[in-house]
Design an enzyme around this catalytic site. Sequence first.
Site, PDB file in Angstrom:
ATOM      1  N   GLN A  39       0.797  -1.217   0.000  1.00 18.17           N
ATOM      2  CA  GLN A  39       0.000   0.000   0.000  1.00 18.17           C
ATOM      3  C   GLN A  39       0.833   1.272   0.000  1.00 18.17           C
ATOM      4  OE1 GLN A  39      -2.738  -1.777   3.269  1.00 18.17           O
ATOM      5  NE2 GLN A  39      -4.019  -0.299   2.204  1.00 18.17           N
ATOM      6  N   HIS A  79      -2.675  -5.352 -12.392  1.00 15.57           N
ATOM      7  CA  HIS A  79      -2.240  -5.254 -13.782  1.00 15.57           C
ATOM      8  C   HIS A  79      -3.192  -5.984 -14.730  1.00 15.57           C
ATOM      9  CE1 HIS A  79       2.190  -4.670 -12.289  1.00 15.57           C
ATOM     10  NE2 HIS A  79       1.400  -3.635 -12.028  1.00 15.57           N
ATOM     11  N   ARG A  97       4.023   0.413  12.996  1.00 16.07           N
ATOM     12  CA  ARG A  97       3.620  -0.885  12.477  1.00 16.07           C
ATOM     13  C   ARG A  97       3.744  -0.857  10.954  1.00 16.07           C
ATOM     14  NH1 ARG A  97      -2.192  -3.739  11.396  1.00 16.07           N
ATOM     15  NH2 ARG A  97      -1.236  -5.578  10.447  1.00 16.07           N
ATOM     16  N   HIS A 123       0.918  -9.127   4.831  1.00 15.19           N
ATOM     17  CA  HIS A 123      -0.213  -8.209   4.715  1.00 15.19           C
ATOM     18  C   HIS A 123      -0.757  -8.299   3.290  1.00 15.19           C
ATOM     19  CE1 HIS A 123      -2.079  -4.443   6.645  1.00 15.19           C
ATOM     20  NE2 HIS A 123      -2.759  -4.663   5.524  1.00 15.19           N
ATOM     21  N   ASN A 181      -1.951 -10.464   8.734  1.00 14.74           N
ATOM     22  CA  ASN A 181      -2.907  -9.376   8.879  1.00 14.74           C
ATOM     23  C   ASN A 181      -4.258  -9.806   8.324  1.00 14.74           C
ATOM     24  OD1 ASN A 181      -3.572  -6.353   9.269  1.00 14.74           O
ATOM     25  ND2 ASN A 181      -4.246  -6.786   7.186  1.00 14.74           N
ATOM     26  N   GLU A 182      -5.276  -9.768   9.165  1.00 13.56           N
ATOM     27  CA  GLU A 182      -6.663 -10.000   8.767  1.00 13.56           C
ATOM     28  C   GLU A 182      -6.820 -11.208   7.853  1.00 13.56           C
ATOM     29  OE1 GLU A 182      -8.724  -6.610   7.316  1.00 13.56           O
ATOM     30  OE2 GLU A 182      -8.324  -5.409   9.079  1.00 13.56           O
ATOM     31  N   ASN A 192      -7.900  -5.494  14.881  1.00 13.44           N
ATOM     32  CA  ASN A 192      -8.247  -4.446  13.931  1.00 13.44           C
ATOM     33  C   ASN A 192      -9.738  -4.167  14.076  1.00 13.44           C
ATOM     34  OD1 ASN A 192      -5.624  -4.665  13.054  1.00 13.44           O
ATOM     35  ND2 ASN A 192      -6.115  -5.233  10.951  1.00 13.44           N
ATOM     36  N   TYR A 220     -12.947  -1.348  13.258  1.00 18.52           N
ATOM     37  CA  TYR A 220     -13.354  -0.172  12.494  1.00 18.52           C
ATOM     38  C   TYR A 220     -14.792   0.263  12.729  1.00 18.52           C
ATOM     39  CZ  TYR A 220      -9.060  -0.213   9.723  1.00 18.52           C
ATOM     40  OH  TYR A 220      -7.741  -0.141   9.335  1.00 18.52           O
ATOM     41  N   GLU A 234      -5.174  -1.781  14.291  1.00 19.68           N
ATOM     42  CA  GLU A 234      -5.701  -0.846  13.286  1.00 19.68           C
ATOM     43  C   GLU A 234      -6.988  -0.245  13.810  1.00 19.68           C
ATOM     44  OE1 GLU A 234      -6.251  -2.158   9.250  1.00 19.68           O
ATOM     45  OE2 GLU A 234      -4.332  -3.217   9.210  1.00 19.68           O
TER      46      GLU A 234
END
Length: 531
Positions: free
Chosen positions: A41, A61, A99, A144, A188-189, A331, A333, A400
């Site tokens: 990212q 792509h 992180r 990730h 991650n997740e 994490n 949200y 997160e």
Amino acid sequence: MAWLAAILCLSVVSKAVQCASPFNYTFPDDFMFGAASASYQVEGAWNVDGKGLQVWDEFTHTHPDRIFDNSSGDDSAKSYYKYKEDIKAIKDMGMQFYRFSISWARIMPTGLPNYINQRGIDYYNNLINEVLSSGLFPLVTMFHWDLPSHLQRFGGFTSDAIVTYFEEYADVLYKNFGDRVKWWLTLNEPFSFANGYETSLMAPGTNLSGIGVYLSSHNMIKAHARAYRLYDTKYRSVQQGKVSLTIPILWSEPLNRSSIADRKAAELSLQQKAGLYCHPIFSKAGDYPQELKDKIAERSRAQGFQKSRLPEFTPEEIEYIRGSADFLGLNEYTSYLVSAAKPNLELSYENDIDANVYIPVQWIESNTSSWLTIAPKSIRRILQWFKKEYGPDWEILITENGFADDGTLNDNTRITYLATYMVEMLQAMYIDKSKVIGHTVWSVIDNFEWTAGYTSKFGLYHVDFNDPNRKRTPKKSSFFMANITQTKIIPKKYLKVAQHIDAVEASSRSRIKLLPFVGVGAYNKNHHTMA
């Protein structure tokens, strides 16, 4: 922003905002603050210095139409070259840690251990050393979502072979960086990445509906445990670090609290998206949640399968996986409303729990990420749920927590989000006795937000993606976080804001929008409104 101005005005003039609690919404002295990023990212440099291809390179792509603005992370924020600026930004905000994630394909271009790319090792050595020399510590994520493409050709996380490959990758990281990295996150997740095996919306986009999430999740859990036990047996006694993984828990609230069916659907939703990963690792019994095993087995039989689509752990694997974490990386949200739905035998993990997912139209919604609303009570409810399910002894690091907008520098809504979530987090810590040890803002800078591309910005720092130098500019929220880390206290005006948002949340059931797909990182183009 009239709603915010009105609330803040009330909070300033109202003496009721003075906190009567003995903890006064103050953070403990040893509480840790940090900000996060992820390799694909932010790094860019997708094909330089020996880095191999990974699945998000190929996905963007090959299928640019699946990214909202047809973009990619090829250059992104150019943190491969500008990482010192990102580290300085975190230091300037008074935080304690950074992180970030390591790109597997930058270290091992094919994902296999027969060739280690020394230029990749050098890059992350430089990054880690810069973090430490700045007075911060690194919190490093091994994976990730940027799986080396070569391993995906073997089936990626749907193949049992990935468990050994991941352990070998972890060994390389411990060996090269473990003398300085004391906080590790293996995955991650996993649920979010597993969606890429379920649908075509996320990399690798294999579209194994009804099977992909469970098969890849099963192997991710085993891969995590192998990396954890490797640290136990080979590195822990010398390196003295901690190892865990991050699990996203999006709170599921029953649409009708008096409905037994809605309450059951909300709980099953939690078990499918969180318990699937938490229970094997953090519960005393281990294995998957029994109610989820029963539900998927029942649905699989109804669809003509001879056995459940959810794979089984052996007794030896259950014991090996159980307890394979030193803390929980959470994490968090947002929140959703969940209602019971009629059984649907179409093959899909979403259909397995007979639930519909909604958000009320009254909730404050991100103007760029349709899955994200301000629902601060969710973080306390999640912490309460985790403590009830898995006991009071686990330490929890919020890995997160953040809000998306269009990139404005005057990001008052992000400040409201962070402040009100911290209010609820502190209540969980002091009143409910949840052992939260730190908070990580997603993200330190604006970056490539998966299928939303560059249309959705989470950064505390603005990045000008039209500038070849990717100029960074602090947003108002960065100064808010600097004040939090300096004073260790939530400004009192946000207590009233949190109370107002809680009141709106509690009364919002009549006008709701159906979410056709719930997944962090996935762009939802359509909502259906129900009056």
